[in-house]
Write a protein that holds these residues in place. Structure first.
Motif, mmCIF file in Angstrom:
data_model
loop_
_atom_site.group_PDB
_atom_site.id
_atom_site.type_symbol
_atom_site.label_atom_id
_atom_site.label_comp_id
_atom_site.label_asym_id
_atom_site.label_seq_id
_atom_site.Cartn_x
_atom_site.Cartn_y
_atom_site.Cartn_z
ATOM 1 N N ILE A 72 -7.850 22.288 -24.369
ATOM 2 C CA ILE A 72 -8.138 22.789 -23.030
ATOM 3 C C ILE A 72 -7.958 21.678 -21.998
ATOM 4 O O ILE A 72 -7.429 21.900 -20.902
ATOM 5 N N LYS A 75 -4.279 21.137 -21.419
ATOM 6 C CA LYS A 75 -3.727 22.246 -20.647
ATOM 7 C C LYS A 75 -4.135 22.145 -19.181
ATOM 8 O O LYS A 75 -3.359 22.447 -18.269
ATOM 9 N N THR A 76 -5.362 21.691 -18.951
ATOM 10 C CA THR A 76 -5.845 21.532 -17.584
ATOM 11 C C THR A 76 -5.095 20.429 -16.864
ATOM 12 O O THR A 76 -4.805 20.531 -15.664
ATOM 13 N N SER A 79 -1.914 21.908 -15.691
ATOM 14 C CA SER A 79 -2.124 22.783 -14.542
ATOM 15 C C SER A 79 -2.317 21.974 -13.268
ATOM 16 O O SER A 79 -1.814 22.341 -12.195
ATOM 17 N N LEU A 154 -10.630 21.809 -10.115
ATOM 18 C CA LEU A 154 -10.042 21.465 -11.403
ATOM 19 C C LEU A 154 -10.248 19.995 -11.730
ATOM 20 O O LEU A 154 -10.480 19.630 -12.883
ATOM 21 N N MET A 182 -12.252 26.106 -16.746
ATOM 22 C CA MET A 182 -10.930 25.491 -16.905
ATOM 23 C C MET A 182 -9.917 26.517 -17.377
ATOM 24 O O MET A 182 -8.776 26.559 -16.898
ATOM 25 N N ASP A 183 -10.314 27.352 -18.321
ATOM 26 C CA ASP A 183 -9.383 28.342 -18.865
ATOM 27 C C ASP A 183 -8.990 29.354 -17.801
ATOM 28 O O ASP A 183 -7.844 29.793 -17.737
ATOM 29 N N ASN A 186 -6.482 27.641 -15.660
ATOM 30 C CA ASN A 186 -5.251 27.410 -16.406
ATOM 31 C C ASN A 186 -4.399 28.665 -16.517
ATOM 32 O O ASN A 186 -3.163 28.596 -16.594
ATOM 33 N N ASN A 187 -5.042 29.827 -16.552
ATOM 34 C CA ASN A 187 -4.322 31.084 -16.727
ATOM 35 C C ASN A 187 -3.745 31.623 -15.418
ATOM 36 O O ASN A 187 -3.071 32.645 -15.406
#
Length: 498
Positions: A72, A75-76, A79, A154, A182-183, A186-187
């Motif tokens: 995560i 991925k963040t 982003s 973020l 965060m998710d 990210n999405n």
């Protein structure tokens, strides 16, 4: 880009919460069904009651060990980089002219040919052009503001997550809420269609159609950007991963309980008050942070007692006991019943007593399953005695009084199936910590392990007083020290009685 971006404080960080708002206790459980979190009291009488729950500490360890948290975080980071790139593009686009003045000049030149008839069209189309330009600038400003807010949020999420990765043994943040936030970001699709924001305008003039001069000139907006496709609704990668983790823990038999029950033990260093004393090796304390819950329980017990059913209890029942003065209500366990009397154990105080059967009302399940407020303790370092005299117990009560003391747990031992915490017990007096063990040894009420009462002596750091400050049985005076020869010889002026 990073050099020009200024982080802004985010007003509310839900992932930083580690204490239950309703009960003021540390969050310990997460529900399997919907990932809701709560404390031990939530699990018994709150919104987690009756749900399958998993201990939050086990979920934390699994998230770290399985690499989900690191995934995560990575991925963040990606982003955030996309957001920074989009922000740069917005800044460049904002600074580039859209050719407004050229269009206006061309339009004015043509309007001169059309004389007065085209003056109406000129005004209308000029206003149209300016409105489109204002809309473009407004959309640019709005997009930048929204992106800045997301970047700030973020960055703070990322900072908290990276701190948690570096401090694996500490649980400062609510990782469930942190990773959800965060998710969620990210999405989101952070790509910005610059062409859509440029909104280049072309003035189309049909010079051959002067007969329809009022409508032959128009402003056309050439939009080349494709519409953003909405993502299909469904369970996110994070939610799927959390569900798998919690399910895996449940398969291993690590679910807290099918019907969650509160588990409260004395750990670490706690501020406490003394409840009941049997001896230095057996006394009961309550944590000061449980006062609020004790007050809530007292109100519920009063309501339960007022509902009636007095005396309808049996052995091993958990009941509400009303004192003779009708001002206090207690949780008790019925030990034996003899005619119209019953021997009971006070769950939240630790002592036993014989009470009238009519002063008892059977307690509801919600209250009866709450953990005891009284924690059974034994003094660390004290020499064990086969039989303690009452003076030793009185000494413990004299030391504590009604003051808030400090209990430091150093271990535990099992006694007839009960877990007794071994604690160091102290309090602050005259801005100095005084140990209960030192106090008892000084008064020859107890001895240290490996030392007889006759061989007891003052510890090196102990302060000598004619009367210890804790001794309130003698007359006290207010004095002013005017001269000191040695620690045991000084001169004072008497100010008055205290």
């Amino acid at each position: 880009v990073l050099a020009t971006h200024q982080s802004q404080p985010y007003e509310y960080l839900p992932f930083a919460e580690s204490v239950c708002k309703e009960h003021g206790k540390y969050i310990e459980f997460v529900a399997v069904e919907d990932l809701r979190t709560g404390c031990s009291f939530c699990a018994v009488v709150g919104e987690l009651k009756g749900r399958n729950v998993v201990e939050l500490s086990r979920v934390y360890r699994e998230l770290r060990d399985s690499g989900i948290l690191k995934t995560i975080v990575d991925k963040t980071n990606i982003s955030l980089e996309k957001m920074l790139t989009a922000n740069t593009s917005l800044s460049i686009t904002e600074s580039v002219s859209s050719g407004l003045q050229d269009n206006v000049n061309e339009l004015e030149s043509h309007m001169d040919k059309c004389h007065r008839m085209l003056e109406v069209v000129e005004g209308r189309l000029t206003t149209h052009l300016r409105q489109r330009e204002e809309e473009r600038m407004h959309n640019l400003s709005k997009s930048r503001k929204e992106l800045e807010e997301k970047m700030t949020k973020l960055e703070q999420l990322l900072k908290a997550a990276e701190w948690q990765l570096e401090n694996m043994d500490e649980e400062k943040y609510n990782m469930i809420l942190l990773m959800k936030e965060m998710d969620k970001l990210n999405n989101e699709d952070h790509a910005v269609e610059i062409n859509d924001l440029k909104q280049e305008l072309d003035v189309i003039i049909d010079e051959s159609i002067f007969s329809s001069i009022s409508s032959h000139i128009s402003v056309m907006h050439q939009a080349t950007a494709e519409p953003v496709k909405e993502k299909a609704q469904g369970q996110s990668v994070l939610e799927q991963a959390l569900a798998e983790v919690i399910g895996r823990l449940g398969d291993k038999g690590e679910i807290g309980s099918k019907q969650a029950t509160a588990r409260e033990v004395l750990t670490g260093v706690e501020d406490v008050v003394l409840l009941h004393v049997e001896s230095p090796e057996s006394f009961f304390v309550m944590r000061t942070r449980d006062w609020k819950m004790a007050d809530m329980m007292r109100m519920q017990m009063k309501r339960k007692w007022m509902e009636g059913g007095w005396g309808k209890v049996k052995v091993d029942d958990i009941a509400v006991l009303k004192d003779d003065d009708a001002t206090e209500y207690h949780r008790v366990k019925v030990i034996t019943i003899e005619s119209d009397l019953a021997w009971v154990t006070y769950i939240d105080q630790g002592n036993n007593s014989q009470v009238p059967l009519t002063s008892l009302v059977c307690m509801s399940e919600n209250l009866s399953t709450l953990p005891p407020m009284a924690h059974h303790c034994t003094l660390a370092g004290v020499s064990s005695e086969h039989e303690w005299n009452e003076e030793a117990a009185r000494g413990v009560r004299l030391f504590s009084g009604k003051d808030v003391c400090k209990a430091t747990v150093v271990g535990s031992r099992d006694c007839m199936g009960k877990n007794i915490m071994i604690v160091m017990f102290s309090k602050e007096e005259d801005q100095t910590d005084i140990s209960l063990l030192d106090f008892l040894v000084f008064r020859a009420l107890a001895s240290r392990e490996g030392q007889d009462l006759e061989g007891s002596s003052l510890p090196i750091s102990f302060r000598s007083f004619l009367y210890l400050p804790l001794d309130r049985t003698v007359q006290e005076h207010l004095v002013k020290v005017v001269h000191v020869d040695t620690p045991d010889q000084m001169y004072i002026n008497l100010v008055g009685e205290n």
